[in-house]
Design a protein around this motif. Structure first.
Motif, mmCIF file in Angstrom:
data_model
loop_
_atom_site.group_PDB
_atom_site.id
_atom_site.type_symbol
_atom_site.label_atom_id
_atom_site.label_comp_id
_atom_site.label_asym_id
_atom_site.label_seq_id
_atom_site.Cartn_x
_atom_site.Cartn_y
_atom_site.Cartn_z
ATOM 1 N N ARG A 19 22.803 108.679 -114.852
ATOM 2 C CA ARG A 19 22.672 107.418 -114.122
ATOM 3 C C ARG A 19 22.189 107.705 -112.715
ATOM 4 O O ARG A 19 22.845 108.429 -111.965
ATOM 5 N N LEU A 20 21.049 107.151 -112.372
ATOM 6 C CA LEU A 20 20.507 107.287 -111.035
ATOM 7 C C LEU A 20 20.895 106.067 -110.201
ATOM 8 O O LEU A 20 20.971 104.955 -110.711
ATOM 9 N N SER A 21 21.111 106.326 -108.937
ATOM 10 C CA SER A 21 21.409 105.245 -107.998
ATOM 11 C C SER A 21 20.452 105.345 -106.818
ATOM 12 O O SER A 21 20.007 106.435 -106.453
ATOM 13 N N GLY A 35 12.819 99.428 -107.988
ATOM 14 C CA GLY A 35 12.580 100.082 -109.268
ATOM 15 C C GLY A 35 12.483 101.574 -109.143
ATOM 16 O O GLY A 35 12.897 102.162 -108.141
ATOM 17 N N TRP A 36 11.924 102.168 -110.211
ATOM 18 C CA TRP A 36 11.829 103.619 -110.307
ATOM 19 C C TRP A 36 10.456 104.032 -110.822
ATOM 20 O O TRP A 36 9.902 103.400 -111.740
ATOM 21 N N TYR A 37 9.945 105.070 -110.234
ATOM 22 C CA TYR A 37 8.772 105.775 -110.721
ATOM 23 C C TYR A 37 9.204 107.217 -110.989
ATOM 24 O O TYR A 37 10.239 107.658 -110.514
ATOM 25 N N ARG A 38 8.383 107.934 -111.736
ATOM 26 C CA ARG A 38 8.672 109.350 -111.951
ATOM 27 C C ARG A 38 7.384 110.160 -111.952
ATOM 28 O O ARG A 38 6.319 109.646 -112.287
ATOM 29 N N GLN A 39 7.540 111.430 -111.593
ATOM 30 C CA GLN A 39 6.405 112.340 -111.560
ATOM 31 C C GLN A 39 6.761 113.592 -112.335
ATOM 32 O O GLN A 39 7.502 114.463 -111.837
ATOM 33 N N ASP A 72 22.498 95.642 -107.733
ATOM 34 C CA ASP A 72 23.601 94.985 -107.052
ATOM 35 C C ASP A 72 23.056 94.516 -105.705
ATOM 36 O O ASP A 72 22.932 95.310 -104.767
ATOM 37 N N ASN A 73 22.719 93.249 -105.623
ATOM 38 C CA ASN A 73 22.103 92.743 -104.398
ATOM 39 C C ASN A 73 23.056 92.795 -103.213
ATOM 40 O O ASN A 73 22.635 93.008 -102.075
ATOM 41 N N ALA A 74 24.343 92.611 -103.484
ATOM 42 C CA ALA A 74 25.319 92.649 -102.394
ATOM 43 C C ALA A 74 25.379 94.035 -101.763
ATOM 44 O O ALA A 74 25.593 94.173 -100.560
ATOM 45 N N LYS A 75 25.194 95.071 -102.596
ATOM 46 C CA LYS A 75 25.241 96.446 -102.104
ATOM 47 C C LYS A 75 23.847 96.983 -101.802
ATOM 48 O O LYS A 75 23.706 98.127 -101.367
ATOM 49 N N ASN A 76 22.829 96.171 -102.066
ATOM 50 C CA ASN A 76 21.456 96.613 -101.835
ATOM 51 C C ASN A 76 21.180 97.936 -102.556
ATOM 52 O O ASN A 76 20.619 98.878 -101.973
ATOM 53 N N THR A 77 21.577 97.982 -103.810
ATOM 54 C CA THR A 77 21.485 99.204 -104.599
ATOM 55 C C THR A 77 20.888 98.893 -105.961
ATOM 56 O O THR A 77 21.183 97.850 -106.549
ATOM 57 N N VAL A 78 20.064 99.820 -106.440
ATOM 58 C CA VAL A 78 19.497 99.713 -107.778
ATOM 59 C C VAL A 78 19.911 100.933 -108.574
ATOM 60 O O VAL A 78 20.077 102.031 -108.022
ATOM 61 N N TYR A 79 20.111 100.733 -109.862
ATOM 62 C CA TYR A 79 20.578 101.793 -110.749
ATOM 63 C C TYR A 79 19.610 101.962 -111.917
ATOM 64 O O TYR A 79 18.943 101.002 -112.323
ATOM 65 N N LEU A 80 19.582 103.152 -112.447
ATOM 66 C CA LEU A 80 18.830 103.406 -113.675
ATOM 67 C C LEU A 80 19.726 104.194 -114.609
ATOM 68 O O LEU A 80 19.998 105.372 -114.362
#
Length: 115
Positions: A19-21, A35-39, A72-80
Motif C-alpha cells: 500500500r502506497l501513501s 494519482g500515481w505514475y510509475r517508471q 482522504d480529502n480531509a487528510k489531503n492524502t491519496v493511497y494506492l
C-alpha cells in the motif's frame, strides 16, 4: 513550498500486496486530481491510476482489478492499494497531483516485486 511525500514502497514477492501513501504538505492548494505514475527500469514514466476530488477513478488497463486508488480529502492524502503484484509492476512509483494547469510530483518510491 509544498510537496508530495510518498511512502510504503519496498520489496515484495509476486502475488503479494503493498500500500502506497502520498501526503500533500506545505502550501500546495487543494488538488482536483491525485494519482500515481510509475517508471519501470529503463522505460518511460507511465500513468497508473488517478482519482478526482469527487471520487471518480481511472486506471491503466494492466492494473484494473488488482490496484485500488483511494483518497482522504480531509487528510489531503491519496493511497494506492496494490494486490496480486507481478514482476512487471516493479518500478519507481510517483505521486502526482493537479490543480487547474499546475502539476505536482513526489520524489518517487521504489516498488520491487521478486519471484
Amino acid at each position: 513550498q509544498g510537496q508530495l511525500v510518498e511512502s510504503g514502497g519496498g520489496l515484495v514477492q509476486a502475488g503479494g500486496s503493498l500500500r502506497l501513501s502520498c501526503a500533500v504538505s506545505g502550501s500546495i492548494p487543494s488538488l482536483n486530481f491525485m494519482g500515481w505514475y510509475r517508471q519501470p527500469p529503463g522505460k518511460q514514466r507511465v500513468f497508473v491510476a488517478a482519482i478526482a476530488n469527487d471520487g471518480s477513478r481511472n486506471y491503466e488497463d494492466s492494473v484494473k482489478g488488482r490496484f485500488t486508488i483511494s483518497r482522504d480529502n480531509a487528510k489531503n492524502t491519496v493511497y494506492l492499494q496494490m494486490n496480486s503484484l507481478k514482476l512487471d509492476d516493479t518500478a519507481v512509483y510517483y505521486c502526482w497531483g493537479r490543480r487547474l494547469s499546475s502539476h505536482y510530483w513526489g520524489q518517487g518510491t521504489q516498488v520491487t516485486v521478486s519471484s
